[in-house]
Design a protein around this motif. Structure first.
Motif, PDB file in Angstrom:
ATOM      1  N   SER A 142       8.486  48.098  32.348  1.00 15.41           N
ATOM      2  CA  SER A 142       7.227  48.710  31.908  1.00 15.41           C
ATOM      3  C   SER A 142       6.851  48.236  30.508  1.00 15.41           C
ATOM      4  CB  SER A 142       7.356  50.233  31.936  1.00 15.41           C
ATOM      5  OG  SER A 142       6.192  50.842  31.451  1.00 15.41           O
ATOM      6  N   LYS A 145       5.499  44.733  30.704  1.00 17.25           N
ATOM      7  CA  LYS A 145       4.130  44.756  31.222  1.00 17.25           C
ATOM      8  C   LYS A 145       3.148  45.193  30.145  1.00 17.25           C
ATOM      9  CE  LYS A 145       1.243  46.910  34.768  1.00 17.25           C
ATOM     10  NZ  LYS A 145       1.209  47.872  35.903  1.00 17.25           N
ATOM     11  N   ARG A 481       2.212  42.559  53.438  1.00 21.37           N
ATOM     12  CA  ARG A 481       2.087  43.107  52.088  1.00 21.37           C
ATOM     13  C   ARG A 481       1.080  44.254  52.028  1.00 21.37           C
ATOM     14  NH1 ARG A 481       2.681  38.676  47.169  1.00 21.37           N
ATOM     15  NH2 ARG A 481       4.961  38.581  47.295  1.00 21.37           N
ATOM     16  N   ARG A 485       2.139  47.590  50.376  1.00 20.79           N
ATOM     17  CA  ARG A 485       1.350  48.103  49.255  1.00 20.79           C
ATOM     18  C   ARG A 485       0.973  49.561  49.476  1.00 20.79           C
ATOM     19  NH1 ARG A 485      -4.058  47.480  48.962  1.00 20.79           N
ATOM     20  NH2 ARG A 485      -4.024  45.760  50.472  1.00 20.79           N
ATOM     21  N   TYR A 488       4.182  51.696  49.068  1.00 20.35           N
ATOM     22  CA  TYR A 488       4.578  51.861  47.675  1.00 20.35           C
ATOM     23  C   TYR A 488       3.586  52.690  46.864  1.00 20.35           C
ATOM     24  CZ  TYR A 488       8.346  48.395  47.959  1.00 20.35           C
ATOM     25  OH  TYR A 488       9.500  47.726  48.259  1.00 20.35           O
ATOM     26  N   TRP A 490       0.674  51.532  45.685  1.00 18.16           N
ATOM     27  CA  TRP A 490       0.239  50.648  44.597  1.00 18.16           C
ATOM     28  C   TRP A 490      -1.280  50.535  44.475  1.00 18.16           C
ATOM     29  CZ3 TRP A 490       4.149  46.032  45.383  1.00 18.16           C
ATOM     30  CH2 TRP A 490       5.373  46.407  44.825  1.00 18.16           C
ATOM     31  N   LYS A 493      -4.178  46.709  44.949  1.00 18.88           N
ATOM     32  CA  LYS A 493      -3.693  45.354  44.689  1.00 18.88           C
ATOM     33  C   LYS A 493      -2.180  45.356  44.535  1.00 18.88           C
ATOM     34  CE  LYS A 493      -4.426  45.438  39.667  1.00 18.88           C
ATOM     35  NZ  LYS A 493      -5.104  44.774  38.536  1.00 18.88           N
ATOM     36  N   TRP A 494      -1.583  44.249  44.921  1.00 14.02           N
ATOM     37  CA  TRP A 494      -0.141  44.044  44.865  1.00 14.02           C
ATOM     38  C   TRP A 494       0.323  44.016  43.411  1.00 14.02           C
ATOM     39  CZ3 TRP A 494       3.456  44.038  48.623  1.00 14.02           C
ATOM     40  CH2 TRP A 494       4.717  43.504  48.340  1.00 14.02           C
ATOM     41  N   GLN A 495       1.405  44.729  43.123  1.00 17.32           N
ATOM     42  CA  GLN A 495       1.945  44.772  41.766  1.00 17.32           C
ATOM     43  C   GLN A 495       2.929  43.619  41.578  1.00 17.32           C
ATOM     44  OE1 GLN A 495       0.846  47.143  39.447  1.00 17.32           O
ATOM     45  NE2 GLN A 495      -0.616  47.477  41.103  1.00 17.32           N
ATOM     46  N   SER A 497       5.653  41.220  40.023  1.00 18.96           N
ATOM     47  CA  SER A 497       6.845  41.349  39.178  1.00 18.96           C
ATOM     48  C   SER A 497       7.825  40.260  39.608  1.00 18.96           C
ATOM     49  CB  SER A 497       7.466  42.734  39.335  1.00 18.96           C
ATOM     50  OG  SER A 497       8.017  42.885  40.634  1.00 18.96           O
ATOM     51  N   HIS A 500       8.759  41.030  43.058  1.00 16.61           N
ATOM     52  CA  HIS A 500       7.660  40.862  44.018  1.00 16.61           C
ATOM     53  C   HIS A 500       6.697  39.796  43.488  1.00 16.61           C
ATOM     54  CE1 HIS A 500       9.045  45.079  44.708  1.00 16.61           C
ATOM     55  NE2 HIS A 500       8.989  44.675  45.963  1.00 16.61           N
TER      56      HIS A 500
END
Length: 769
Positions: A142, A145, A481, A485, A488, A490, A493-495, A497, A500
């Motif tokens: 975090s 980010k 996905r 998504r 999760y 989320w 939009k896909w997070q 990382s 991922h």
């Protein structure tokens, strides 16, 4: 006894000489003593005489002292007033100080932003290195980010600040403001220095009079000296710190353009002359003004003339008409001729905040010198995030071409020799330095961004079959996905990382794709953005007939190099040419001349304004790309294992890698005539690790993942009706493909549901080989 200075003794007195003076004494007869009544009383006492003499001497001393100190006190008072009222500063010095205050603020803001960017960049790199070496906890992820987001915001702010010029004219103080400065300074010095010093002096004299008696001679001596050496109360020369910046120099043009225009004689000479003859900003402005007037422009002002490394720039404001008129063919060609510019050496950038104004750039030389473009920044392996802002080049006005690759569906259009492949290589070079993005390379007729070698996660080049397989896989991953998504939580939009990662798909030579590959690619463009599967396409043309669909205008970002007019208007709209997006004037490279290769216009780039100005992307030589690719492969590429396992596509991914590497695959892609429906059934078994059988319900789930539009249209029915329709559709497609395969009862399961056996699938494939 008394004394006198008379030279003639009294006849009744005796005379004695005492110390050179006559002393007169009364003669006394000793034989006839006198009584007290007969004696005369003394006229003066010795003490009073002494006091009188001292008083008289003091008066004379004070008179002499006053005569010599009064001018000094007057000079001291005048000097105090001169200092208090800032009389030693000229109006020009005060003007420069007021302008410098604005300039210092302007500079400090940019320095502070640059310091913040440097600090945040070092912090983000440190966190990224720790992530690679030790992994990240949830809190550390975090924090990374947050730091990356703040870095992006600061870079965006820094870029915006860099584009704002220091407006010298706007900060020039008026005569009233200069007078007000003197008044405020005088009041401040009187209240802050004169009054406290006077009060302190009076307090000391009252508390310790002896100190005043000691100080008085010193002050008298100073006043005596000052009376003989008066100070010259003049305005001092300008301090050295007010000479340096050119912004502090007196303005050379009238502050009011209307007054300047009014002062112009009615019969002035308006004969145009080449811009190369201009030696000052005023002469450049006049050359441009005459040329535009000659072409019929209704001008208001031509201001802000500026010498550039490549020529001149100026701001033009119109009374009527539009700046877009300068891009009209006849007007543009006329200005080129009158100003004696290069064939494409006139660039007009409209002001988005002032419809009547534009910036005109007049090119006399190549605008992108090596000093302006600068060196390629070194990006260590796994040192960045795909959400970071990357520096790719520079604009003509020296501002950065810097943006993030995250979330972009980008189309790059440029003719052969326009630098399209080199620009895509520059984008891929930045992407391969990240810890959370994998790069896929597709090119039907060439090697695409393959110069990066092992830094590319997957290469599918010069093979339509491989490209179609990759695109199908990516569409299946989009579907998977989307489910993940939602699971999760989320959002939309896909997070992204390191666990991922995003997938960046570089597709060069788009028009050369097969019709089926184009259809799959366009579908991926519509579905992939939310799932962090982003496409960067390259094409020599931007029109529908070459791309397969009118998808170009819908893409979020466009880069235009040397291309046709129709490509500009197709992608940016009918008025783009008039607005100044003159990609049609960029000259592509030839076999022997670089020309304008690598120069582009950009629209829709995150954090960058949409403005018709040319950018130069830094070239990455093939040898350097290969070296960077090897270095990044050694450090390790982003790992897709976790995200593909979650999606249930890890086995298919490995088969896809084998296919793209030219190795035999059980999927059947190596069989040229393998029907699509049979390949889909074989893929379903592969995803389940090749079990002995699959029920119709399991098969249907895999088919829906592949193409929900085709195989999901019976989901509103009950299970019996859904499976019945599925069985009929499969039977029709297998029969149409001449494949001898039918579903069977799976006797190993309770209820003996219908399905397919793996042995039957493999027999059907073998019969076609």
């Amino acid at each position: 006894m008394s004394t006198t200075h008379s030279q003639h003794p009294h006849p009744h007195q005796g005379v004695e000489v005492y110390q050179g003076e006559y002393v007169f004494a009364e003669l006394v007869d000793d034989e006839e003593p006198c009584t007290a009544d007969d004696q005369d009383p003394p006229r003066r006492r010795p003490a009073a005489d002494t006091i009188r003499r001292l008083t008289r001497g003091a008066a004379i001393a004070l008179q002499v002292l006053g005569r010599h100190t009064t001018p000094g006190l007057r000079h001291g008072w005048q000097a105090t007033v001169h200092w208090t009222t800032v009389g030693y500063m000229s109006d020009d010095e005060i003007r420069r100080r007021l302008v410098k205050k604005h300039l210092d603020t302007y500079t400090d803001q940019r320095d502070d932003t640059a310091s913040d960017i440097s600090r945040l960049n070092k912090k983000a790199q440190k966190l990224a290195r720790e992530a690679v070496d030790f992994g990240l906890t949830r809190e550390e992820a975090s924090q990374l980010k947050d730091v990356t987001g703040e870095l992006q915001r600061r870079r965006t702010a820094g870029t915006a600040l860099a584009r704002i010029p220091f407006d010298v004219e706007a900060v020039q103080p008026t005569a009233d403001q200069i007078k007000s400065y003197r008044t405020h300074q005088g009041l401040a010095r009187f209240a802050g220095v004169i009054l406290p010093a006077s009060a302190a002096t009076i307090g000391v004299l009252l508390a310790a009079p002896l100190a005043g008696l000691i100080t008085l001679p010193v002050l008298a001596g100073a006043a005596w000296w000052l009376g003989r050496h008066p100070l010259a109360l003049t305005q001092r020369a300008l301090p050295a710190d007010l000479y340096g910046p050119t912004e502090l120099e007196p303005p050379t043009r009238p502050a009011d353009p209307a007054n300047a225009a009014a002062a112009t004689p009615a019969d002035e000479d308006l004969t145009p002359y080449p811009i190369a003859q201009a030696t000052t900003p005023e002469e450049a402005e006049e050359a441009l003004r005459r040329a535009i007037l000659h072409e019929g422009g209704d001008l208001d002002t031509v201001t802000d003339g500026r010498r550039e490394p490549w020529g001149w720039s100026a701001r033009v404001t119109f009374k009527t008409g539009s700046p877009d008129d300068l891009n009209a063919d006849q007007t543009y060609k006329g200005l080129i001729t009158l100003l004696r510019l290069r064939r494409n050496g006139l660039l007009i950038e409209g002001d988005p905040n002032a419809g009547e104004a534009c910036t005109v750039r007049m090119l006399l030389a190549d605008p992108f010198t090596p000093d302006l473009v600068g060196p390629l920044p070194y990006r260590p392996p796994l040192s960045a995030s795909i959400t970071d802002i990357f520096d790719f080049g520079v604009a003509m006005d020296a501002s950065e071409l810097a943006f993030s690759l995250a979330g972009l569906m980008l189309l790059m259009v440029a003719d052969s020799g326009g630098g399209k492949s080199g620009i895509m290589l520059a984008l891929a070079e930045a992407a391969t330095s990240t810890v959370d993005a994998a790069v896929l390379n597709l090119d039907p007729v060439g090697t695409g961004v393959g110069d990066l070698g092992p830094a590319i996660t997957l290469n599918a080049t010069m093979s339509d079959k491989k490209i179609i397989a990759v695109l199908k896989f990516l569409l299946a991953l989009c579907t998977a996905r989307a489910r993940l998504r939602a699971a999760y939580g989320w959002g939309n939009k896909w997070q992204v990382s390191p666990l991922h990662p995003a997938l960046l798909v570089f597709v060069d030579e788009w028009p050369q794709l097969s019709p089926k590959a184009k259809a799959l690619l366009i579908k991926l463009l519509l579905l992939g953005r939310k799932e962090a599967i982003w496409v960067y396409g390259g094409s020599q043309y931007g029109t529908k007939d070459h791309l397969g669909e009118a998808i170009g205008p819908k893409l979020s970002a466009k880069l235009l190099g040397a291309c046709r007019r129709v490509d500009v208007t197709e992608l940016l709209g009918g008025g783009a040419l008039a607005e100044g997006y003159r990609a049609d004037l960029i000259r592509a490279a030839t076999h022997t001349a670089v020309n304008d290769a690598g120069q582009i216009y950009g629209v829709g780039l995150p954090g960058m304004p949409d403005r018709p100005i040319r950018y130069q992307v830094r070239e990455i030589p093939a040898q350097l790309a290969a070296r960077l690719g090897a270095e990044r492969a050694t450090a390790g590429l982003p790992d897709l294992t976790h995200t593909l396992t979650e999606a249930g596509l890890l086995l298919k991914w490995h088969e896809l890698i084998k296919l793209c590497a030219g190795q035999p695959s059980p999927l059947g892609e190596d069989t040229p005539d393998l029907p699509e429906i049979l390949a889909l059934l074989r893929e379903a078994f592969l995803r389940e690790s090749d079990p002995t059988f699959l029920t119709m319900n399991q098969v249907h789930q895999h088919l829906r993942d592949e193409d929900p539009d085709q195989w999901g249209k019976w989901d509103d029915r009950d299970d019996q009706g859904r499976l019945r329709e599925l069985g009929k559709t499969l039977a029709r497609q297998l029969q149409k493909a001449d494949v001898e395969l039918s579903s069977e009862r799976i006797t190993e399961l309770d209820g003996s549901p219908r399905g397919y056996y793996l042995a039957d699938i493999e027999d059907a494939i073998s019969s076609l080989s």
